[in-house]
Design a protein around this motif. Structure first.
Motif, short mmCIF file in Angstrom:
data_model
loop_
_atom_site.label_atom_id
_atom_site.label_comp_id
_atom_site.label_asym_id
_atom_site.label_seq_id
_atom_site.Cartn_x
_atom_site.Cartn_y
_atom_site.Cartn_z
N ASN A 69 0.72 -1.22 0.20
CA ASN A 69 -0.21 -0.06 0.06
C ASN A 69 0.77 1.32 -0.19
OD1 ASN A 69 -1.59 -2.11 1.59
ND2 ASN A 69 -3.13 -0.82 0.78
N PHE A 70 2.26 1.15 0.31
CA PHE A 70 3.01 2.20 0.35
C PHE A 70 4.37 1.77 -0.39
CE2 PHE A 70 0.62 2.57 4.24
CZ PHE A 70 -0.05 3.79 4.09
N GLU A 71 4.39 1.52 -1.59
CA GLU A 71 5.41 1.07 -2.40
C GLU A 71 6.48 1.89 -2.47
OE1 GLU A 71 3.42 -1.69 -5.63
OE2 GLU A 71 4.57 -2.91 -4.41
N LYS A 72 6.05 3.06 -2.70
CA LYS A 72 7.10 4.19 -2.90
C LYS A 72 8.31 4.38 -1.74
CE LYS A 72 4.84 7.89 -5.30
NZ LYS A 72 3.67 8.49 -4.81
N LEU A 73 7.79 3.60 -0.56
CA LEU A 73 8.70 3.73 0.56
C LEU A 73 9.69 2.76 0.50
CD1 LEU A 73 6.17 4.23 3.50
CD2 LEU A 73 7.64 5.93 2.52
N GLY A 74 9.31 1.54 -0.23
CA GLY A 74 10.21 0.58 -0.51
C GLY A 74 10.44 -0.30 0.61
N VAL A 75 11.86 -1.03 0.86
CA VAL A 75 11.83 -1.77 2.17
C VAL A 75 12.46 -0.99 3.30
CG1 VAL A 75 13.25 -3.82 2.87
CG2 VAL A 75 12.36 -3.89 0.58
N LEU A 76 11.76 -1.12 4.33
CA LEU A 76 12.03 -0.06 5.36
C LEU A 76 12.78 -1.13 6.34
CD1 LEU A 76 8.94 1.77 5.75
CD2 LEU A 76 10.77 2.72 5.03
N GLU A 77 14.10 -0.63 6.78
CA GLU A 77 14.98 -1.69 7.65
C GLU A 77 15.18 -0.97 8.92
OE1 GLU A 77 18.41 -3.62 6.22
OE2 GLU A 77 17.57 -3.80 4.27
N SER A 78 15.06 -2.26 10.02
CA SER A 78 15.49 -1.66 11.43
C SER A 78 15.77 -2.82 11.94
CB SER A 78 14.31 -0.77 11.79
OG SER A 78 13.10 -1.60 12.09
N SER A 79 15.78 -2.97 13.27
CA SER A 79 16.33 -4.11 14.06
C SER A 79 15.40 -4.28 15.22
CB SER A 79 17.50 -3.65 14.75
OG SER A 79 17.86 -4.52 15.70
N VAL A 80 15.12 -5.51 15.80
CA VAL A 80 14.24 -5.72 17.01
C VAL A 80 14.97 -5.11 18.24
CG1 VAL A 80 12.76 -7.64 16.07
CG2 VAL A 80 15.13 -8.15 16.91
N GLU A 81 16.39 -4.88 18.22
CA GLU A 81 17.00 -4.54 19.26
C GLU A 81 16.56 -2.97 19.59
OE1 GLU A 81 18.58 -6.09 21.56
OE2 GLU A 81 18.15 -7.90 20.52
N GLY A 82 16.41 -2.50 20.78
CA GLY A 82 16.29 -1.15 20.93
C GLY A 82 15.00 -0.55 20.05
N LEU A 83 13.88 -1.19 20.09
CA LEU A 83 12.64 -0.74 19.47
C LEU A 83 12.12 0.58 19.90
CD1 LEU A 83 10.81 -4.11 18.89
CD2 LEU A 83 11.88 -2.69 16.95
N LYS A 84 11.97 1.59 19.07
CA LYS A 84 11.50 2.89 19.51
C LYS A 84 10.71 3.41 18.37
CE LYS A 84 15.63 5.62 19.08
NZ LYS A 84 16.05 4.99 17.94
N PRO A 85 9.58 4.25 18.55
CA PRO A 85 8.89 4.74 17.47
C PRO A 85 9.73 5.73 16.63
CG PRO A 85 8.08 5.33 19.57
CD PRO A 85 9.26 4.59 20.00
N GLU A 86 9.31 5.69 15.34
CA GLU A 86 10.19 6.50 14.34
C GLU A 86 9.59 7.73 14.40
OE1 GLU A 86 12.62 5.22 12.51
OE2 GLU A 86 12.21 3.26 13.21
N LYS A 87 10.09 8.96 14.47
CA LYS A 87 9.52 10.18 14.68
C LYS A 87 8.63 10.57 13.38
CE LYS A 87 12.84 12.90 17.50
NZ LYS A 87 14.16 12.15 16.74
N GLU A 88 9.31 10.29 12.28
CA GLU A 88 8.37 10.25 10.98
C GLU A 88 7.47 9.20 10.97
OE1 GLU A 88 8.73 12.59 8.13
OE2 GLU A 88 9.73 13.81 9.65
N ALA A 89 6.34 9.39 11.85
CA ALA A 89 5.55 8.10 11.77
C ALA A 89 5.40 7.29 10.31
CB ALA A 89 4.31 8.39 12.64
N ASP A 90 5.72 6.25 10.16
CA ASP A 90 5.19 5.43 9.21
C ASP A 90 4.69 4.24 9.72
OD1 ASP A 90 7.15 3.22 9.17
OD2 ASP A 90 8.61 4.88 8.67
N TRP A 91 4.02 3.13 8.95
CA TRP A 91 3.29 2.35 9.14
C TRP A 91 4.09 1.20 9.89
CZ3 TRP A 91 4.36 -2.55 7.84
CH2 TRP A 91 5.15 -2.82 6.70
N THR A 92 5.32 1.31 9.74
CA THR A 92 6.19 0.46 10.48
C THR A 92 6.14 0.46 12.15
OG1 THR A 92 8.24 1.52 10.52
CG2 THR A 92 7.76 0.14 8.65
#
Ligand code: GLA
Length: 387
Positions: A69-92
């Motif tokens: 539904n948000f193909e333009k954003l492409g693959v969004l990568e992060s880690s399960v360590e130290g999870l915290k909300p992204e400031k630029e709120a995206d669906w992830t």
């Protein structure tokens, strides 16, 4: 559908080895709005539209997310360590919030995952696409790790993540309706006790029609939190004169007796909505059980009026959709659904009136608002599944 989604997964992530396909529904609330954080009753149901997710556990800690539904954003990568909300709120933030919430509840998510999502809930429609993603993520994690949690727990974890990770003070209704959904049934839930029962929805000769205003919620989240705190203050004022735990404890008569304890006329209106809407929901379910669908419809209409005049969460778009719907012959009931401030309405419409409904309401809406509404005839579906 399954093949297409697995194919897409392998295009995005290299291959689909070990990947599984899951689904969680969206929801619509039939009556009982803004009662779930006031200890009242709600009456929502899960839909057959919702969110599909293809997921695979990884050996490392990496998270790779992709939404069709948000193909333009492409693959969004992060880690399960130290999870915290992204400031630029995206669906992830929704799946991440749920992973974080499991950890907070003592169920650590140790490995990363590759996750591809596809949702067929209309965007920003107020049919709970975010709660759908939350419950879906919880359902996937339970399957991946064998966590000992019930579907009800998945609802609570989803709500916890939305409150604490995403900062929206929502009640339990959306996640509960999604996690506990049952085909052709709505869920009569008492949010004070969490007791619930299923009620079959047999609309002989009529259907549920969702009208989507296409007005995005915008400031909705902050207004939502504001309504919540207005009700909390009104409750504290009432507690000076009557021994109650929630606004849902009051009948209409009791409210009229004690309302002068509330020091501000706006808060009187907010609390009046919470009390009367809760009672309306109880009456509506009784009417439905007695096969009195006309009465159920009238109570839906009254619910809208209360949300418009006392709770003030409708706005010209939702009011236009509902007031135009009321004019159509064959409409049994119509009201806004969900948080309000945009999103959509739900109507019960006789089969023979559906085309006329779409045409008449659609035309009037376009003329008054300047852009088009969308209409969906929906069906009540089950909770989350592994496909
Ligand atoms: C949103 C919230 C729910 C509920 C409704 C209003 O959908 O997520 O918890 O409060 O608004 O009834």
């Amino acid at each position: 559908m399954k093949e297409q989604l697995l194919k897409k997964f392998s295009e995005v992530f290299g291959d689909a080895e070990g990947a599984k396909l899951y689904f969680a529904p969206g929801r619509v609330n039939l009556i009982g709005e803004h009662t779930d954080y006031n200890g009242g009753h709600v009456f929502p149901c899960a839909l057959t539209i919702g969110t599909y997710g293809v997921a695979r556990k990884r050996q490392d800690q990496k998270l790779r997310f992709y939404s069709m539904n948000f193909e333009k954003l492409g693959v969004l990568e992060s880690s399960v360590e130290g999870l915290k909300p992204e400031k630029e709120a995206d669906w992830t933030n929704y799946p991440k919030g749920v992973m974080w919430a499991f950890g907070e509840k003592g169920m650590k998510v140790t490995n990363g995952m590759d996750l591809l999502l596809f949702g067929n809930i209309p965007n920003g429609s107020g049919l709970s696409s975010s709660a759908s993603v939350e419950v879906l993520t919880g359902f996937i994690l339970r399957d991946m790790y064998g966590f000992d949690v019930t579907n009800q727990d998945l609802a609570l974890i989803g709500q916890y993540s939305e409150n604490k990770f995403n900062g929206v003070n929502c009640g339990i209704m959306d996640q509960f309706a999604i996690a506990m959904g049952k085909k052709d049934n709505a869920i009569f839930l008492d949010t004070a006790t969490m007791e619930f029962e299923y009620a079959p929805i047999r609309l002989e000769g009529a259907k549920l029609v969702i009208s989507c205003s296409n007005k995005k919620r915008g400031l909705g989240d902050s207004k939502y939190n504001e309504r919540r705190s207005e009700c909390e203050t009104a409750l504290a004022e009432l507690q000076q004169v009557v021994g109650i735990n929630t606004l849902g404890d009051l009948t209409e008569e009791q409210f009229e007796t004690y309302k002068s304890a509330i020091q501000d006329p706006v808060r009187v209106k907010r609390a009046r909505h919470a009390v009367y809407e809760n009672q309306r929901t109880i009456h509506a379910v009784a009417a439905l059980k007695a096969n009195d669908i006309e009465k159920f419809g009238r109570l839906m209409n009254e619910s809208h009026v209360s949300l418009r005049d006392d709770y003030e969460v409708t706005g010209i778009e939702l009011d236009t959709l509902v007031e135009e719907a009321w004019k159509v012959d064959g409409v049994i009931g119509s009201r806004m659904t969900g948080a309000g401030f945009g999103g959509c309405t739900v109507s019960i419409v006789k089969d023979e009136a559906i085309d006329r409904f779409k045409e008449q309401v659609g035309e009037a809406y376009l003329k008054k608002i300047g852009y088009a509404a969308d209409f969906y005839v929906v069906e009540i579906g089950d909770g989350p599944v592994l496909l």
